[in-house]
Write an enzyme that holds these catalytic residues in place. Structure first.
Site, PDB file in Angstrom:
ATOM      1  N   GLY A 199      19.653   3.755  14.958  1.00 35.38           N
ATOM      2  CA  GLY A 199      18.338   4.073  14.410  1.00 35.38           C
ATOM      3  C   GLY A 199      17.745   2.873  13.711  1.00 35.38           C
ATOM      4  CG  HIS A 217     -14.971  -7.708   7.808  1.00 33.48           C
ATOM      5  ND1 HIS A 217     -14.921  -8.896   8.487  1.00 33.48           N
ATOM      6  CD2 HIS A 217     -14.052  -6.917   8.400  1.00 33.48           C
ATOM      7  CE1 HIS A 217     -14.008  -8.830   9.446  1.00 33.48           C
ATOM      8  NE2 HIS A 217     -13.452  -7.635   9.399  1.00 33.48           N
ATOM      9  CD  GLU A 218     -12.193  -4.489   4.569  1.00 29.92           C
ATOM     10  OE1 GLU A 218     -11.768  -3.445   5.119  1.00 29.92           O
ATOM     11  OE2 GLU A 218     -11.695  -5.600   4.771  1.00 29.92           O
TER      12      GLU A 218
END
Length: 651
Positions: free
Chosen positions: A195, A417-418
Site C-alpha cells: 500500500g 488570476h484566482e
C-alpha cells in the site's frame, strides 16, 4: 550514540593511564651520567667512585661528589670485583628476578594488546554490542516481541477493514490450527502488505503482535545487508532458525523491497550481496526444509519492484492491499486519534473526514497533532474545529506568509488570476464545488483556489478532464482579459494542462483522431525504482498527429474559457474587488455575488450546501491513481534574478 562516546572515552582514558604509568616507572631517577667502561675503570683507579650497584651487566652508582652514573660492563671481566674491593668501593648486587621475563613480555606486547582491544570494542559497537561481539556478524538483528509488551491491537486500526479480516484469519490459525487443517487446507506461508506510505502497514503488523499469543520477530529489510560479504544470507538463516525454535511464530519484515528487488537489475555488474541475501530468503521461505508454524508477514510500498519468485504461491501466497481510507474509514481513524487528545465536545468528525479525501492514516494523525500543537501555543484547553481547519490548511497549503512583501500590482494580478479559476470552476458543470479562494501567500504560492469534492472519485470521464483543463486556463485568460497581458504565474497551470491533455491522447485513448490506442512505452529501472524515460514506439507522422491532438484539446479549452469570462466579466471584476478587500472568500460569497448580479442565470447550485462546510481539499486533477493525492496544486516558477516570486496559482 551517547553510550558509544562514553565507552570510547573510557577506553581512551585507560590507554593513556597505562602509557603514563609505564613511562613513570621506567623514568630515570635524577641526572645520571653515562660512562664508558674505560672511564669507569679509570675512576676506580683514581678512587673517584663511592658505591656501585650491579644488576646483571649494568652497573650504576654514585661518584665521590655525589653525582650518579651508569655503565655497561662485560660479565667475563673477572678482575672487576677485586679492583672495586681494593679501591674501597661499597658494592651491592641485585638478585636476579625469575619472573622478570613476564613483565618484559607484557611491556613489549602491551601496545599491540591495546590496539586489539580497541578494535574488538569498535567492532562490538558497530555490530550493536550484542552477544558474541565481533564474531556475531551473521546473527539476526530481529527483535523478539514478548507477550504482553505490545499494547497495540486491532481496535487501534481503522479504515482498512478488509486487510484486518485477512490478518485476523492468520491469528485464528495460530490459535486453532485444527480448524483450518481439518479439511486438508493449509495456511498461507507468507502475507505481503502492500500500500501507499502512511496507510498503516506497520501498524497492522504491530496489531498482529498485540493480538497473537505467539512469539513475534520484527526486522527491517535493510538490517540483513552489511558491509561484509555473506552476512545477509547468514542472518536470514539465523532468523529462520530462531523462528523454528519458537514455532508457531510470526516473522515481520518491514520494507522488504530493500532486499527483495528484482534480481539482475543491478547497475555496473559484479557480485551483488543483496541478491545473495534474496536467494537465501527464497530458499528459507520455500525450500527443501519445511518451516511449519513460521508465518512471514512483510510490508512494502513498492510491490512492483519485487522479484517474481518472491511473490509466487508457496512464498508470499497472499497479497493484502492496504488502501487509502475512504470517508468512513477516515472518520473512524479521526475518532481513534481524537480520543487520545482533548477534543472539543462539539467536533463533528464526519465534516472533517469529508474535507480530507486522499489523506492516509499518517496524514490524519499529523492533522490532529498539528491542531494540538496550535492549541498549546495559543493556550487553549481543548482542540476546536477552527484549529483543525487551520492545521489542515497548513498541511495542505503550507504556513501563511503574511510578512511577505508584495507589490500592489502583483496583488491585483493574483486576485484576478484566482477568481478566474474560481469563476470558471463555478460556471462549468460536472466540476468539484469551490470551497475557498485566497490571496494570502502560503508556501511557495501567492494565491490558492481550493475545491472540495462531494464524494470519492476513482475514475474520471473525458468531460471531467476537459473541464479540469478549462479550470486551469481560468487564471491565464482572466489576466489577458483584464490587463491585456500574461504573466509567469500561469506557468504551472500550462504545464499541468499540457501533461493532462497528452495523457488523454497517449495513455487513455480519448482522441477521436488517433483512436483507442496507447502511444509510448514507459521505461523503468527496477534497481532505481522509478521511471527514467519513455520509449517512443511510433512514427514521426504519429508523433505529429499526437501533437496536433494535444494542441486541439488545449486550444478548445482556452477558447471555451475566453468566451465564458468575456460573458461574465462584470462578475469577474466584482469577485476580484471583494477578494482584494477580504483576502479570502468562500463559496457562499461567490454564490451571493452571482445571485445579486444575475439572479435568473445562476440559481444556487444543488451541491453548494454540501460543499460549504468548514473543510477543504485541493483537487490535484489526477487520474492515474484511484485516489487523489493531497498536495499543493500549484507553485510559482523559480524566482527571477531579482528574487521576487511570481504569483502562484492553485485550482
Amino acid at each position: 550514540m551517547n553510550t558509544f562516546y562514553k565507552n570510547l572515552s573510557m577506553w581512551l582514558v585507560i590507554g593513556l593511564t597505562m602509557i603514563l604509568l609505564f613511562n613513570l616507572f621506567n623514568k630515570p631517577q635524577g641526572n645520571i651520567s653515562p660512562l664508558t667502561y674505560s672511564e669507569f675503570m679509570a675512576k676506580i683507579e683514581n678512587k673517584s667512585i663511592n658505591r656501585v650497584r650491579i644488576d646483571g651487566n649494568t652497573i650504576s652508582g654514585t661518584l665521590q661528589d655525589g653525582r650518579p652514573f651508569k655503565t655497561i660492563y662485560p660479565a667475563a671481566d673477572a678482575e672487576l670485583i677485586p679492583l672495586l674491593r681494593s679501591a674501597g668501593v661499597d658494592i651491592t648486587v641485585k638478585e636476579t628476578q625469575k619472573d622478570n621475563w613476564i613483565m618484559t613480555i607484557f611491556v613489549s606486547w602491551f601496545p599491540m594488546l591495546l590496539l586489539i582491544g580497541v578494535w574488538i570494542f569498535f567492532m562490538r559497537q558497530m555490530q550493536g554490542g550484542g552477544k558474541g561481539g565481533a564474531l556475531s556478524f551473521g546473527k539476526t538483528r530481529a527483535k523478539l516481541m514478548e507477550q504482553g509488551t505490545n499494547k497495540v491491537t486491532f481496535a487501534d486500526v481503522a479504515g482498512i477493514d478488509e486487510a484486518k479480516e485477512e490478518l485476523e484469519e492468520i491469528i485464528d490459525f495460530l490459535k486453532d490450527p485444527h480448524k483450518f487443517t481439518v479439511l486438508g487446507g493449509r495456511i498461507p506461508k507468507g502475507v505481503l502488505l502492500a500500500g501507499a506510505p502512511g496507510t498503516g502497514k506497520t501498524l497492522l503488523a504491530r496489531a498482529i503482535a498485540g493480538e497473537a499469543d505467539v512469539p513475534f520477530f520484527s526486522i527491517s529489510g535493510s538490517d540483513f545487508v552489511e558491509m561484509f560479504v555473506g552476512v545477509g544470507a547468514s542472518r536470514v538463516r539465523d532468523l529462520f532458525n530462531q523462528g523454528k525454535k519458537h514455532a508457531p511464530c510470526i516473522i515481520f519484515i518491514d520494507e522488504i523491497d530493500a532486499v527483495g528487488r528484482h534480481r539482475g537489475a543491478g547497475l555496473g555488474g559484479g557480485h551483488d550481496e543483496r541478491e545473495q541475501t534474496l536467494n537465501q530468503l527464497l530458499v528459507e521461505m520455500d525450500g527443501f526444509e519445511s518451516n511449519e508454524g513460521v508465518i512471514i508477514v512483510a510490508a512494502t510500498n513498492r510491490p512492483d519492484v519485487l522479484d517474481p519468485a518472491l511473490l509466487r504461491p508457496g512464498r508470499f501466497d497472499r497479497q493484502v492491499i492496504v488502501p487509502i481510507p475512504d470517508v468512513g474509514g477516515r472518520e473512524k481513524i479521526l475518532e481513534i486519534y481524537g480520543k487520545k487528545t482533548k477534543m472539543a465536545p462539539q467536533i463533528d468528525y464526519d465534516i472533517l473526514a469529508r474535507g480530507t479525501p486522499g489523506f492516509t492514516g499518517a496524514d490524519l494523525e499529523n492533522l490532529i497533532n498539528e491542531a494540538a500543537l496550535m492549541a498549546a501555543r495559543e493556550g487553549a484547553k481543548e482542540i476546536s474545529l477552527e484549529l483543525l481547519e487551520k492545521a489542515k490548511d497548513k498541511i495542505m497549503m503550507g504556513a501563511e506568509r503574511r510578512s511577505m512583501i508584495i507589490t500592489e500590482k502583483e496583488k491585483v494580478i493574483t486576485a484576478y488570476h484566482e477568481v478566474g479559476h474560481a469563476l470558471v470552476a463555478y460556471l462549468i458543470p460536472d466540476t468539484d464545488p469551490i470551497h475557498k479562494v485566497t490571496i494570502i501567500p502560503r508556501g511557495r504560492a501567492l494565491g490558492l483556489t481550493l475545491q472540495l469534492p462531494i464524494d470519492e472519485k476513482y475514475t474520471h470521464s473525458k468531460g471531467y478532464l476537459k473541464n479540469s483543463i478549462a479550470i486551469l486556463f481560468g487564471g491565464r485568460i482572466a489576466e489577458k482579459l483584464i490587463f491585456d497581458e500574461i504573466t509567469t504565474g500561469a506557468g504551472n497551470d500550462l504545464e499541468r494542462a499540457t501533461a493532462l491533455a497528452r495523457k488523454m491522447v497517449c495513455e487513455w485513448g480519448m482522441s477521436d483522431e488517433l483512436g483507442p490506442l496507447t502511444y509510448g512505452k514507459k521505461e523503468e529501472q527496477i534497481f532505481l525504482g522509478r521511471e527514467i524515460g519513455q520509449h517512443r514506439d511510433f512514427s514521426e507522422e504519429t508523433a505529429r498527429q499526437i501533437d496536433l491532438a494535444v494542441k486541439e484539446i488545449i486550444l478548445e479549452a482556452s477558447n471555451r474559457v475566453t468566451q465564458l469570462l468575456e460573458t461574465h466579466c462584470d462578475i469577474l471584476k466584482r469577485m476580484a474587488d471583494e477578494l482584494l478587500e477580504k483576502e479570502t472568500i468562500v463559496l457562499d460569497d461567490i454564490t451571493r455575488i452571482l445571485t445579486e448580479l444575475r439572479p435568473d442565470e445562476h440559481p444556487l447550485k444543488e451541491e453548494t450546501a454540501a460543499a460549504a462546510q468548514p473543510a477543504a481539499k485541493q483537487d490535484d486533477i489526477t487520474t492515474e491513481q484511484p485516489t487523489m493525492d493531497v498536495q499543493p496544486v500549484d507553485t510559482p516558477p523559480a524566482e527571477e534574478p531579482g528574487g521576487q516570486e511570481e504569483p502562484g496559482i492553485s485550482t
